[in-house]
Each structure stands twice: as structure tokens, then as C-alpha cells.
Design an enzyme around this catalytic site. Structure first.
Site, mmCIF file in Angstrom:
data_model
loop_
_atom_site.group_PDB
_atom_site.id
_atom_site.type_symbol
_atom_site.label_atom_id
_atom_site.label_comp_id
_atom_site.label_asym_id
_atom_site.label_seq_id
_atom_site.Cartn_x
_atom_site.Cartn_y
_atom_site.Cartn_z
ATOM 1 N N ASP A 24 0.810 -1.229 0.000
ATOM 2 C CA ASP A 24 0.000 0.000 0.000
ATOM 3 C C ASP A 24 0.836 1.269 0.000
ATOM 4 O OD1 ASP A 24 -2.243 -1.724 0.322
ATOM 5 O OD2 ASP A 24 -1.872 -1.747 2.477
ATOM 6 N N GLY A 48 -4.309 -4.056 -4.432
ATOM 7 C CA GLY A 48 -5.324 -3.104 -4.890
ATOM 8 C C GLY A 48 -4.642 -1.800 -5.232
ATOM 9 N N HIS A 49 -4.861 -1.320 -6.416
ATOM 10 C CA HIS A 49 -4.264 -0.058 -6.833
ATOM 11 C C HIS A 49 -5.370 0.954 -7.092
ATOM 12 C CE1 HIS A 49 -0.394 -2.110 -8.478
ATOM 13 N NE2 HIS A 49 -0.405 -1.966 -7.174
ATOM 14 N N LYS A 86 2.304 2.341 -5.088
ATOM 15 C CA LYS A 86 3.007 1.871 -6.289
ATOM 16 C C LYS A 86 2.209 2.159 -7.554
ATOM 17 C CE LYS A 86 3.116 -2.260 -4.494
ATOM 18 N NZ LYS A 86 2.766 -2.059 -3.086
ATOM 19 N N GLN A 122 2.204 -5.788 -3.149
ATOM 20 C CA GLN A 122 2.599 -5.921 -1.723
ATOM 21 C C GLN A 122 3.964 -5.243 -1.491
ATOM 22 O OE1 GLN A 122 1.465 -9.228 -3.196
ATOM 23 N NE2 GLN A 122 -0.523 -8.418 -2.779
HETATM 24 P P1 IMP Z 1 -2.730 -12.735 1.691
HETATM 25 O O1 IMP Z 1 -1.778 -12.153 0.698
HETATM 26 O O2 IMP Z 1 -4.174 -12.458 1.366
HETATM 27 O O3 IMP Z 1 -2.466 -14.196 1.949
HETATM 28 O O4 IMP Z 1 -2.463 -12.007 3.097
HETATM 29 C C1 IMP Z 1 -1.258 -12.176 3.818
HETATM 30 C C2 IMP Z 1 -0.807 -10.875 4.461
HETATM 31 O O5 IMP Z 1 -0.426 -9.958 3.444
HETATM 32 C C3 IMP Z 1 -1.885 -10.167 5.273
HETATM 33 O O6 IMP Z 1 -1.269 -9.498 6.353
HETATM 34 C C4 IMP Z 1 -2.440 -9.147 4.294
HETATM 35 O O7 IMP Z 1 -3.045 -8.053 4.945
HETATM 36 C C5 IMP Z 1 -1.172 -8.757 3.568
HETATM 37 N N1 IMP Z 1 -1.421 -8.228 2.227
HETATM 38 C C6 IMP Z 1 -1.697 -8.924 1.106
HETATM 39 N N2 IMP Z 1 -1.832 -8.103 0.059
HETATM 40 C C7 IMP Z 1 -1.622 -6.862 0.510
HETATM 41 C C8 IMP Z 1 -1.583 -5.577 -0.117
HETATM 42 O O8 IMP Z 1 -1.763 -5.413 -1.323
HETATM 43 N N3 IMP Z 1 -1.328 -4.521 0.701
HETATM 44 C C9 IMP Z 1 -1.077 -4.667 2.025
HETATM 45 N N4 IMP Z 1 -1.081 -5.843 2.648
HETATM 46 C C10 IMP Z 1 -1.349 -6.929 1.899
#
Ligand code: IMP
Length: 428
Positions: free
Chosen positions: A9, A36-37, A12, A219
Site C-alpha cells: 500500500d 489493490g491499486h 506503487k 505488496q
Molecule cells: P494474503 O496475501 O491475502 O495471503 O495475506 C497475507 C498478508 O499480506 C496479510 O497481512 C495481508 O493483509 C497482507 N497483504 C496482502 N496483500 C496486501 C496488499 O496489497 N497490501 C497490504 N497488505 C497486503
């Protein structure tokens, strides 16, 4: 290459959007619709989860590489929404080797979290972890499998077999019916067929022709499954090195790596966060910065800028440039703190990111305090437009990292940026 240098977040999407304007192709290489962008164009807001943000520029090739995990229903909804808003989607190419998120992955993600109880990771529940697990177990269903009904059915059957026990509570869920699932994924396959390609070859051809390719990470470094705060991480590698694997290019193809970091820190989900703020200033930053998840709507955890983590991210990514986003959010705060070290209860001090999970869980940040600025900086377009305290804050960061700051975000609009350095000047 654009990568997140914190816990995701970082903004990017906005930086990629700026670079995409002069690039020929934009490639995503890992993650899925957990990302999410948000891209703001005039009074239009686009929220994209899978489609690379370059799609908003006509004539670009936008690639979803083999390292991405794709929920085809989500991808098709995004394409439909873009078309409804008159965005040409013909340039989207999807790797035939990318893995598919299946209905059982979603159920297993939610179930896994429920079972962990207090120890839950706080996933986005989009099925990301179970899908990557199947990929590693060689039980994954790939994009190309949607083009052959016999193969698809057989592979779904094989993949479901070892999950029978775990999926028993959902035995009556119609989405888990083999016939329904096969039909649904064949339909997705027909819809996506014009976009399916050997994307590694497309990237290679572009690079051979001297074209500009932007790799768009999702991420951030601290969520990396190898280098992040395991197990509170995502199931892919958001670090720069992973772009080579997830897009199918050699490391010699990469000439610049820009890390994106907010002027402060945020994190969603569970896990250690030494510079976390649990007070009015944290609330204020959350409100001013609109720090609520694009994918899940969850309020983000807020903290001061953490240079220990950022130096680590810079090292493992080999950053050549740093983009500091949302600097305007800090305007009006009297004293700004920057974490420069960690300390544990027994007095141990850490200047470098500790490798041991237990240390990180108990670490408190040591801070340097810098005076804030009161001015509204959202109209600044050059470094000279910024108040001295603001420039000092930026210099402190780049000096500590030994990486030049190439871009500074001072507001949500794409025009609200300050570019600095030679390369950035080319973009102006
Ligand atoms: P998952 O990727 O859904 O398996 O989540 C694993 C961890 O990564 C959790 O703490 C999510 O909140 C975090 N996470 C996954 N995608 C994002 C993102 O795009 N932004 C921030 N945190 C993320």
C-alpha cells in the site's frame, strides 16, 4: 522495476501509472487480487486488483505474468468495468502458465484463518496462500488448462482429492461441484482466450527491440514469504529478484529498481510493527491519509517511518531509487519521529533488521525527532517549493539509506508529484 519497500500500500500504482505513460509494456509478476491499486484521474477513480495500471494508457501491452495467481472471475469483472468506462483492454495479455485461484482456495483461506484464531495472519481471504501452496505441490490449475475441458476436469479432481477432509464442511456448496466448477472455468477460459499468451516471449521481444518495460510489484518487501515478517506475510515474493522468475526474464534485463515507501508506515493484517502508533497522531494520519484497505476496506495500522525496515528493504531489493509518497499527509504535525534502531526489553540494541522473529515481536523503536512543517505542500512541484524542514526530513531518509530520492508524492492526483534526479527529469 517498481517494488513496495514497506508492508504494501505504498502508492506503487501511482508511480507505475506515471512510468507507464512512456513505457511500452507493464508487467505484473507476483501476487494476485490481494493487491489493490487506486488511480485517480481528474474526477475519475479506478480501483484495479489484477489488471496492471498501465491499461489506462492506450496502446500499451499490459502483462499478467506467470508468477501471478489469477481469480478469473475477478479478472473478467475488472475487464468488464474498464470496458464500461470506455478503456480499451485489447492490450492485456495473460500468461498461459499463471496459476488459477479456484473456489476451494477461497474456502481454505477463510477456514485456515478461522482455525488459527488469535494467531491468524489477517489475510485478504482471496485464496492467495492456498493457490500458491497448490502450485508448489504441483496440484495447481493453470490458465492454459481452461482451454481443454478434459484436462481441466481431471486436474480439478486431482487437486480436490487431498483436500477432501478439510473441505467436508462445504461438501454441499454448489461451487465445489466438479461439473459446475469445470463449466464455470471453461466459460472463463473462452472469455479470456484472446488475452492468453506466452508472456515471457512477449517481454523478451520487447526487450530485444530496445523497448521500455516496467515491472510492477504488488505488496511489499516486509510481506515477502522469504524475507518478510514470516508467518505474517503473503505467499509470494514481492522483492525485485522475483520479477525475473515471475515474468520470465533474466536478471541482466533489469537496469533500475525503484522502491516505493510512504513518508510514514502502514500495515494491514497481523504481525510485528515496531514503530506502530496507537494514539491520536496515528488516528490523524489514518484519517488524513485515507488509510483504509483498497481490497478489504480494513483500517490500516499506522506508524512512524521505520528506517531499520526501509534500509533492509533497500538492501534486499538492490534499490537504485526511492519514491516517497504521501508526504503531504504529515503536514501540520509538530514533531516527526523516525525509527533509526530497535531495542528489546533486555536492553539489546539493533541497528539492522533482526533475523529472529522473537526479537522483532518484542522490539521497540528508537527514534530521532525532527521538526515538522505547518505549510500545505500539496501544490509543490519542485524540491525548492518545499519548506526547509520537509527537505531535511527527506534528506535524512536518503542519507540513511544511501539511495537517492527520485520522486515525491504530495497529493493523490497524478500531477501532484515532485521529480528529482536525472532519470526522473526525463519523465517530467
Ligand atoms: P494474503 O496475501 O491475502 O495471503 O495475506 C497475507 C498478508 O499480506 C496479510 O497481512 C495481508 O493483509 C497482507 N497483504 C496482502 N496483500 C496486501 C496488499 O496489497 N497490501 C497490504 N497488505 C497486503
Amino acid at each position: 522495476m517498481i517494488v513496495g519497500a514497506q508492508w504494501g500500500d505504498e502508492g506503487k500504482g501511482k508511480v507505475t501509472d506515471l512510468l507507464a505513460e512512456r513505457a511500452d509494456s507493464i508487467v505484473r509478476f507476483q501476487g494476485g487480487n490481494n493487491a489493490g491499486h487506486t488511480i485517480i484521474r481528474g474526477n475519475e477513480t479506478f480501483k484495479l486488483h489484477l489488471v496492471p495500471s498501465g491499461i489506462l494508457h492506450p496502446g500499451k501491452t499490459c502483462i499478467i505474468g506467470n508468477g501471478v495467481v489469477i481469480d478469473p472471475g475477478v479478472l473478467i469483472s475488472e475487464l468488464d468495468e474498464l470496458r464500461r468506462r470506455n478503456v480499451d483492454t485489447i492490450g492485456l495479455k495473460v500468461s498461459a502458465n499463471a496459476h488459477l485461484i479456484m473456489p476451494y482456495h477461497l474456502l481454505l483461506d477463510s477456514e485456515g484463518e478461522a482455525k488459527l484464531g488469535e494467531l491468524k495472519i489477517g489475510t485478504t481471504k482471496r485464496g492467495i496462500g492456498p493457490c500458491y501452496a497448490d502450485k508448489a505441490a504441483r496440484l495447481g490449475i493453470r490458465v492454459q488448462d481452461m482451454l481443454d475441458e478434459t484436462i481441466l476436469r481431471k486436474k480439478i479432481m486431482t487437486a480436490m482429492e487431498p483436500k477432501r477432509q478439510e473441505l467436508r464442511p462445504f461438501a454441499r456448496d454448489p461451487m465445489l461441484d466438479l461439473h459446475t466448477m469445470t463449466e464455470a472455468y471453461m466459460t472463463f477460459g473462452h472469455r479470456l482466450e484472446p488475452h492468453i499468451a506466452d508472456t515471457a516471449a512477449l517481454v523478451w521481444n520487447d526487450l530485444q527491440a530496445g523497448k521500455e518495460v516496467v515491472f510492477e510489484g504488488a505488496q511489499g518487501a516486509l510481506l515477502d514469504i522469504d524475507h518478510g515478517t514470516y508467518p505474517f506475510v503473503t505467499s509470494s515474493n514481492p522483492v525485485a529478484g522475483a520479477a525475473c522468475v515471475g515474468a520470465g526474464v533474466g536478471p541482466t534485463a533489469i537496469d533500475e529498481v525503484w522502491g516505493i515507501a510512504k513518508a510514514y508506515t502502514t500495515r494491514v493484517g497481523s504481525g510485528p510493527f515496531p514503530s506502530e502508533l496507537d494514539d491520536d497522531i496515528g488516528d490523524r494520519i489514518r484519517d488524513t491519509g485515507g488509510e483504509f484497505g483498497t481490497t478489504t476496506g480494513r483500517p490500516r495500522r499506522i506508524g512512524w517511518l521505520d528506517l531499520v525496515a526501509l534500509r533492509y528493504a533497500s538492501r534486499i531489493n538492490g534499490l537504485t531509487g526511492l519514491c516517497i509518497t504521501k508526504l503531504d499527509v504529515l503536514s501540520g504535525i509538530e514533531t516527526l519521529r523516525i525509527a533509526t534502531g530497535y531495542r528489546t526489553d533486555d536492553g539489546a540494541e539493533f541497528k539492522d533488521f533482526p533475523y529472529h522473529q522473537s526479537v522483532l515481536h518484542h522490539a521497540q523503536a528508537d527514534y530521532v525527532d525532527l521538526p515538522g512543517w505547518q505549510e500545505d505542500i500539496s501544490g509543490a512541484r519542485s524540491l525548492e517549493d518545499l519548506p526547509q524542514n520537509c527537505r531535511d526530513y527527506l534528506n535524512f531518509i536518503s542519507d540513511s539509506l544511501g539511495v537517492p530520492i527520485v520522486l515525491i508524492g504530495v497529493g493523490p492526483e497524478r500531477s501532484q508529484v515532485i521529480l528529482s534526479g536525472d532519470r526522473a527529469a526525463e519523465l517530467a
